[in-house]
Design an enzyme around this catalytic site. Structure first.
Site, PDB file in Angstrom:
ATOM      1  N   SER A  70       3.850  -4.390   8.460  1.00 46.42           N
ATOM      2  CA  SER A  70       4.046  -3.351   7.444  1.00 46.42           C
ATOM      3  C   SER A  70       2.694  -2.919   6.895  1.00 46.42           C
ATOM      4  O   SER A  70       1.703  -3.649   6.961  1.00 46.42           O
ATOM      5  CB  SER A  70       4.895  -3.879   6.292  1.00 46.42           C
ATOM      6  OG  SER A  70       4.154  -4.814   5.516  1.00 46.42           O
ATOM      7  N   ASP A  71       2.660  -1.709   6.329  1.00 44.10           N
ATOM      8  CA  ASP A  71       1.531  -1.361   5.486  1.00 44.10           C
ATOM      9  C   ASP A  71       1.647  -2.213   4.219  1.00 44.10           C
ATOM     10  O   ASP A  71       2.711  -2.749   3.903  1.00 44.10           O
ATOM     11  CB  ASP A  71       1.557   0.138   5.156  1.00 44.10           C
ATOM     12  CG  ASP A  71       0.174   0.673   4.813  1.00 44.10           C
ATOM     13  OD1 ASP A  71      -0.698  -0.131   4.426  1.00 44.10           O
ATOM     14  OD2 ASP A  71      -0.030   1.889   4.918  1.00 44.10           O
ATOM     15  N   TRP A  72       0.563  -2.347   3.487  1.00 42.66           N
ATOM     16  CA  TRP A  72       0.514  -3.280   2.359  1.00 42.66           C
ATOM     17  C   TRP A  72       1.492  -2.853   1.255  1.00 42.66           C
ATOM     18  O   TRP A  72       1.417  -1.740   0.750  1.00 42.66           O
ATOM     19  CB  TRP A  72      -0.911  -3.373   1.847  1.00 42.66           C
ATOM     20  CG  TRP A  72      -1.692  -4.504   2.459  1.00 42.66           C
ATOM     21  CD1 TRP A  72      -2.361  -5.476   1.787  1.00 42.66           C
ATOM     22  CD2 TRP A  72      -1.849  -4.816   3.850  1.00 42.66           C
ATOM     23  NE1 TRP A  72      -2.934  -6.378   2.668  1.00 42.66           N
ATOM     24  CE2 TRP A  72      -2.624  -5.997   3.944  1.00 42.66           C
ATOM     25  CE3 TRP A  72      -1.400  -4.230   5.033  1.00 42.66           C
ATOM     26  CZ2 TRP A  72      -2.970  -6.587   5.158  1.00 42.66           C
ATOM     27  CZ3 TRP A  72      -1.738  -4.806   6.250  1.00 42.66           C
ATOM     28  CH2 TRP A  72      -2.508  -5.967   6.304  1.00 42.66           C
TER      29      TRP A  72
END
Length: 557
Positions: free
Chosen positions: A256-258
């Site tokens: 995932s993106d952060w």
């Protein structure tokens, strides 16, 4: 012990932990199972490493992450060579040309060499995964992260991304191709719904990703924050499994993106293996979903196997020294090959002694160059070529060089400085004016307000043009700009954000040491209204939407 034997020995708790971050930039480790931790960091054009947030015993909060997202290239330390940025004390690294500049080289071998150099700097810090490249289509030039991305063309984006990835991974550092997919605006990016018809999706917005995957097989891919046709990309089965894995055959890990996960069980079932960074709620939700059989053991194990496979890829290496001087030379070379000559009326360039003796260098950017954009990719440059210093060096004693700042501020004019600049221009044979877009308007979680350069810089060009007809403009900008002033100058040199070596590159081009050979990768409109997304950006209502299409999608099938 092979990955299947490891998996058999792991408890559900350990499997859930394996698929979650450890802190902000690492993955979990299990000494009793000899499962090591992976270390990751940004970015797309430089290794941005913060010991305070990455090293052992580091402490962090979500506010640390928000600070770096909001980091501006206007921060003195971010673009003039200091080592302390908003996100802790960031170690110096080579700041290579940003994507919008780099891609103008159209040179796969140069991009490969940049990937190798980035890998060597990763090895010096023990970094296993570099979070890049980013290749989202530059659909609207207002997009805050357009400077990180390569082009509005998927073929060019895919080819250059593959070269960078191969450069990294051939040296044993994993790449993370991002942001998958249709993350074409920073405005309300976690809510933005990209509305894309099927043909446009596959021919434009996914095509660059497919080409890069086919030609480089990145070890990891990062899902994006936005929604795609109403569905969060981080939990889209059709995107992450049907298209990415079943149709394209990708076998690597998706992270995932952060803080990009909104529903951890759904994201795992969709094919989003690793949730970054460590969030207790995400782990609790996934553990409970497994216990309640909402997530099957087969689904959990499939993601764990991809994580263990990634760990197998990563070699054990000793930390190594970096030849920063050599990397600076590579950054200079890429900048030289990426700079685009947009205008050269009456062959005003190159500057030669047969045409000119007195040269006026005007603009803050000549002394404090804008070399990069704002946000998580912002790199503290190990070295920095100031254009003015490099111009003096290349010109030697053959020319008389004088400098005036003209416009010290992006928004507020300084009449005295403006007068000094115009007087200098009037008594010179030629004037070179350095201008840029407003610093800090580019970047994460926000988009540019317009397509103009800084207001005071536009005034500076017009004022100098009244006094000196032999006028060259050097541009530093994140993406396309409108140039209402273009008829008032004879030369326009486009650098975009060209990294720490831009000063020498510009000097070499101005004086004919290097022939400018960069080629544009995006369209320069005459007005914002001419851009394809104008009628649809940024959308309407609480749930903003960006309608994405292209001409072929409107033609008969």
């Amino acid at each position: 012990m092979d990955k299947y034997s490891l998996l058999d020995k792991m408890t559900v708790e350990e499997k859930v932990t394996l698929l979650s971050g450890k802190g902000l930039w690492k993955t979990a480790h299990f000494p009793h199972l000899q499962i090591k931790s992976l270390k990751m960091t940004d970015g797309t054009y430089g290794v941005r490493y913060s010991p305070e947030q990455i090293d052992d015993n580091a402490s962090w909060t979500i506010s640390d992450f928000l600070d770096v997202v909001s980091q501006s290239a206007n921060d003195e330390h971010s673009h003039t060579g200091g080592s302390e940025a908003l996100f802790g004390k960031t170690l110096p690294a080579t700041c290579f040309p940003n994507g919008s500049s780099l891609a103008c080289s159209w040179d796969r071998e140069l991009v490969y060499q940049m990937g190798k150099a980035l890998a060597h700097e990763c090895h010096s810090l023990g970094v296993n995964i570099l979070l890049g490249p980013g290749i989202n289509i530059r659909r609207t030039p207002l997009s805050g992260r357009g400077y990180e991305y390569y082009s509005e063309d998927p073929l060019l984006s895919g080819e250059l991304a593959a070269s960078l990835i191969n450069g990294l991974q051939d040296q044993g550092v994993g790449a993370c191709l991002k942001h998958f997919a249709c993350n074409n605006s920073e405005y309300r990016r976690t809510e933005m719904d990209s509305i894309v018809d099927e043909r446009a999706l596959h021919e434009i917005y996914l095509a660059g990703f497919k080409r890069a995957i086919d030609k480089s097989n990145p070890w990891t891919i990062m899902s994006s924050y936005n929604r795609l046709n109403g569905e969060q990309t981080s939990q889209s089965y059709s995107l992450l499994t049907t298209i990415l894995r079943e149709q394209w055959g990708y076998q690597g890990l998706v992270m995932s993106d952060w803080y990009g996960i909104k529903d951890r069980p759904r994201s795992l079932k969709a094919g989003n293996d690793l949730a970054m960074p460590e969030v207790k709620r995400d782990k609790d939700e996934l553990r409970n979903a497994v216990e309640n059989k909402e997530v099957t053991m087969a689904e959990l194990d499939a993601s764990c196997l991809r994580m263990l496979t990634l760990l197998e890829h990563v070699p054990q290496r000793e930390l190594q020294d970096v030849d920063f001087a050599q990397h600076h030379t590579i950054a200079q070379k890429i900048a030289e090959e990426s700079i685009v000559l947009l205008k050269n009326d009456e062959n005003i360039l190159p500057l030669t002694t047969t045409k000119y003796k007195k040269v006026a260098i005007i603009g803050r950017g000549a002394h404090s160059p804008i070399i990069q954009g704002s946000g998580c990719a912002t790199t503290a440059p190990y070295m920095l070529d100031r254009p003015l210093d490099e111009i003096l060096d290349v010109a030697n004693d053959d020319f008389s060089i004088d400098y005036a700042v003209g416009a010290p501020d992006d928004y507020h004019e300084h009449p005295q400085e403006m007068e000094k600049a115009t007087e200098l221009a009037a008594r010179s044979d030629v004037a070179v004016v350095f201008v840029n877009t407003v610093i800090g308007e580019d970047g994460e979680n926000g988009d540019r307000k317009n397509l103009s350069i800084a207001p005071t810089h536009e005034s500076l060009i017009k004022a100098v043009a009244k006094k000196q007809k032999e006028l060259i403009v050097v541009l530093s900008n994140s993406d396309s700009v409108i140039m209402d002033w273009k008829d008032q100058c004879k030369g326009i040199v486009e650098t975009f954000f060209s990294g720490q070596g831009v000063g020498r590159a510009v000097a070499n081009i101005l004086f004919g040491v290097i022939n400018p050979s960069g080629k544009l990768t995006v369209t320069f409109p005459n007005s914002l209204e001419e851009t394809p997304a104008y009628l649809h950006y940024p959308g309407e209502g609480v749930n903003a939407s960006l309608k994405l299409t292209h001409l072929s999608a409107l033609s008969p099938k």
